[in-house]
Design an enzyme around this catalytic site. Structure first.
Site, mmCIF file in Angstrom:
data_model
loop_
_atom_site.group_PDB
_atom_site.id
_atom_site.type_symbol
_atom_site.label_atom_id
_atom_site.label_comp_id
_atom_site.label_asym_id
_atom_site.label_seq_id
_atom_site.Cartn_x
_atom_site.Cartn_y
_atom_site.Cartn_z
ATOM 1 N N LYS A 105 0.963 -1.317 0.093
ATOM 2 C CA LYS A 105 -0.074 -0.035 -0.003
ATOM 3 C C LYS A 105 1.054 1.290 -0.154
ATOM 4 C CE LYS A 105 -4.630 1.008 0.069
ATOM 5 N NZ LYS A 105 -5.539 -0.060 -0.216
HETATM 6 N N1 GLU Z 1 -7.026 0.296 -3.370
HETATM 7 C C1 GLU Z 1 -7.826 -0.975 -3.627
HETATM 8 C C2 GLU Z 1 -7.956 -1.693 -2.407
HETATM 9 O O1 GLU Z 1 -7.857 -1.343 -1.226
HETATM 10 C C3 GLU Z 1 -7.544 -1.652 -4.754
HETATM 11 C C4 GLU Z 1 -6.243 -2.163 -4.682
HETATM 12 C C5 GLU Z 1 -5.523 -2.851 -5.941
HETATM 13 O O2 GLU Z 1 -6.368 -2.667 -7.080
HETATM 14 O O3 GLU Z 1 -4.615 -3.105 -6.060
HETATM 15 O O4 GLU Z 1 -8.257 -3.064 -2.216
#
Ligand code: GLU
Length: 474
Positions: A105
């Site tokens: 993240k």
């Molecule tokens: N930000 C989204 C999540 O929390 C998507 C992450 C992604 O597609 O890699 O799942």
């Protein structure tokens, strides 16, 4: 008063509840739980005649599968603990829904609303460059995506920055997902998390035992829903559930207050209203309330927190009246609140499952980018030709039977049509959401000591991650 637990603490408490029930060595358990590494970048960007220093993070929680995956969030509240907690959730989420990625993240401390588009582009490209230099954005190693405060636009800047810095990488497009279609994005990615919420609820309502567990009955049709947050996820979930499943959105909670209407809120109209007026206040044919907290506590069938972490906590959990909560946001319920709600027999469909639609469709986009071809391009017309043959055969059969029966015009049209990219994306997402809930359900029904979906979800995820370490001999 006891100090509030950090977001990472909350995730770890939930992890531990499930890990206690898994046959796993203490060493491996610790290895799965910890965040492998977090990179902090403090970089300067010249804006408005002055150098501004920004702080950004990219946490890599687990590399048991690579690339690692997870969004990049823009908010002034972003901090290291938050991105590490969110990266951990990405690990468990991907494992649960069989998306072959580790968890990561990113976050940038910035309030995007106070910068112009040009300024945001400058900052985004600079942050991306810092990550690209260190392979923290890379098609085979680390693939970001949108999250709170970011979207297609930022992903396009990141993809372009990557191809400028790595011009010979033939898989450059796969360095980030959630891109605009024209830059190698995939049909249905923007709506994917909201669509996943819809598919999750549909699967939940397919099993009467689950529905009864929540003290509800029947189908989604007519169910009264409160949605907190009308961003990308909340908006799409509310729109699909009200337009396609007959659910009634009785309350929408936004930054500036909440609007309620017993007969249901027109989500499209409310979205337009908030875009034009900067908030929900004044929306016609609805009752406006503020403060927001009270709206979360209203009576309803389903509550969808779709904004941010920690909105349901020890201070308000006892007052929540929803019998069923589906966590569209990451971490909206703290571990203390989770316990209070479980004691009240509230059923919670947990974040690591409920909002996995986004990363699932990101996976499809990544595969599309690596194959350099849109889904359905080779088969669509071939399927149509075969279906046409069957229809012709049915026609000759019905004329042989003296026209006793012939396929209707609508059947012909629907049956003939070959699947295009959006049909395949929806099919893949639906299948993913169904299968994961079925796995959680089996654990909930069969495993001693498991009495809630969150523990079941963590348990399924931990077992899969542990197995992937074991088969490698770790
Ligand atoms: N930000 C989204 C999540 O929390 C998507 C992450 C992604 O597609 O890699 O799942």
């Amino acid at each position: 008063m006891s100090q509030a637990k950090s977001f990472s603490n909350n995730v770890n408490i939930m992890f531990d509840r499930a890990a206690d029930l898994v046959d796993i060595s203490p060493g491996l358990r610790e290895k799965i739980r910890v965040c492998n590494a977090t990179y902090t970048s403090r970089f300067g960007v010249r804006l408005r005649g002055e150098v501004h220093t920004f702080i950004g993070y990219r946490a890599v929680h687990s590399e048991h599968m690579e690339p690692v995956k997870g969004g990049i969030r823009y908010a002034s509240s972003v901090n290291q603990d938050e991105v590490e907690a969110l990266a951990a959730l990405m690990t468990y989420k991907c494992a649960l829904v069989d998306v072959p990625f580790g968890g990561s993240k990113g976050g940038l401390c910035i309030d995007p609303r106070v910068y112009s588009t040009d300024e945001l582009e400058k900052v985004t490209r600079r942050f991306a460059a810092e990550l690209i230099k260190r392979d923290l954005i890379h098609p085979a190693q680390n693939v970001p995506a949108p999250d709170m405060g970011t979207g297609e636009r930022e992903m396009a800047w990141i993809a372009d920055q990557y191809s400028q810095m790595r011009p010979t990488d033939i898989d450059a497009k796969a360095c980030v997902t959630g891109k605009p279609l024209i830059m190698g994005g995939i049909a249905g990615r923007t709506e994917a998390t909201g669509r996943g919420i819809q598919y999750a609820l549909r699967e939940f309502f397919r099993d009467s035992t689950d529905v009864t567990r929540a003290g509800l009955s029947g189908s989604l049709d007519g169910k009264r829903i409160i949605v907190q947050g009308l961003g990308n996820v909340g908006y799409h979930a509310a729109k699909f559930l009200s337009q396609e499943d007959g659910a009634v959105i009785t309350t929408v909670i936004e930054r500036d207050g909440a609007v309620s209407a017993e007969s249901g809120i027109d989500i499209g109209a409310l979205k337009n209203w908030t875009q034009e007026n900067g908030g929900v206040s004044g929306f016609p044919a609805s009752k406006y309330t503020s403060p927001l907290e009270a709206a979360l506590e209203q009576e309803c069938d389903i509550l969808i927190p779709a904004a941010t972490e920690g909105v349901i906590h020890a201070g308000n959990a006892t007052k929540i009246r929803a019998p069923l909560i589906i966590e569209a946001a990451n971490g909206p319920i703290t571990s203390d609140a989770d316990q209070i709600l479980r004691e009240k027999n509230c059923v919670i469909i947990p974040d690591l499952y409920a909002n996995a639609g986004g990363v699932t469709v990101s996976y499809f986009e990544w595969v599309k980018n690596l194959s350099h071809m849109r889904f359905g391009r080779m088969q669509r017309r071939e399927n149509e030709a075969r279906n046409e043959l069957i229809i012709r055969e049915l026609d000759s059969l019905s004329s042989a039977l003296g026209k006793a029966w012939a396929p209707s015009a609508s059947f012909r049209k629907e049956f003939k049509a070959g699947a295009n990219e959006i049909d395949l994306v929806r099919s893949g997402l639906d299948d993913t959401m169904r299968k994961a809930l079925q796995e959680m359900r089996a654990v909930l029904q069969d495993k001693d000591g498991v009495s809630d979906f969150r523990t079941a979800a963590y348990l399924v995820a931990i077992e899969k991650i542990a197995e992937s370490y074991r088969v490698r001999g770790h």
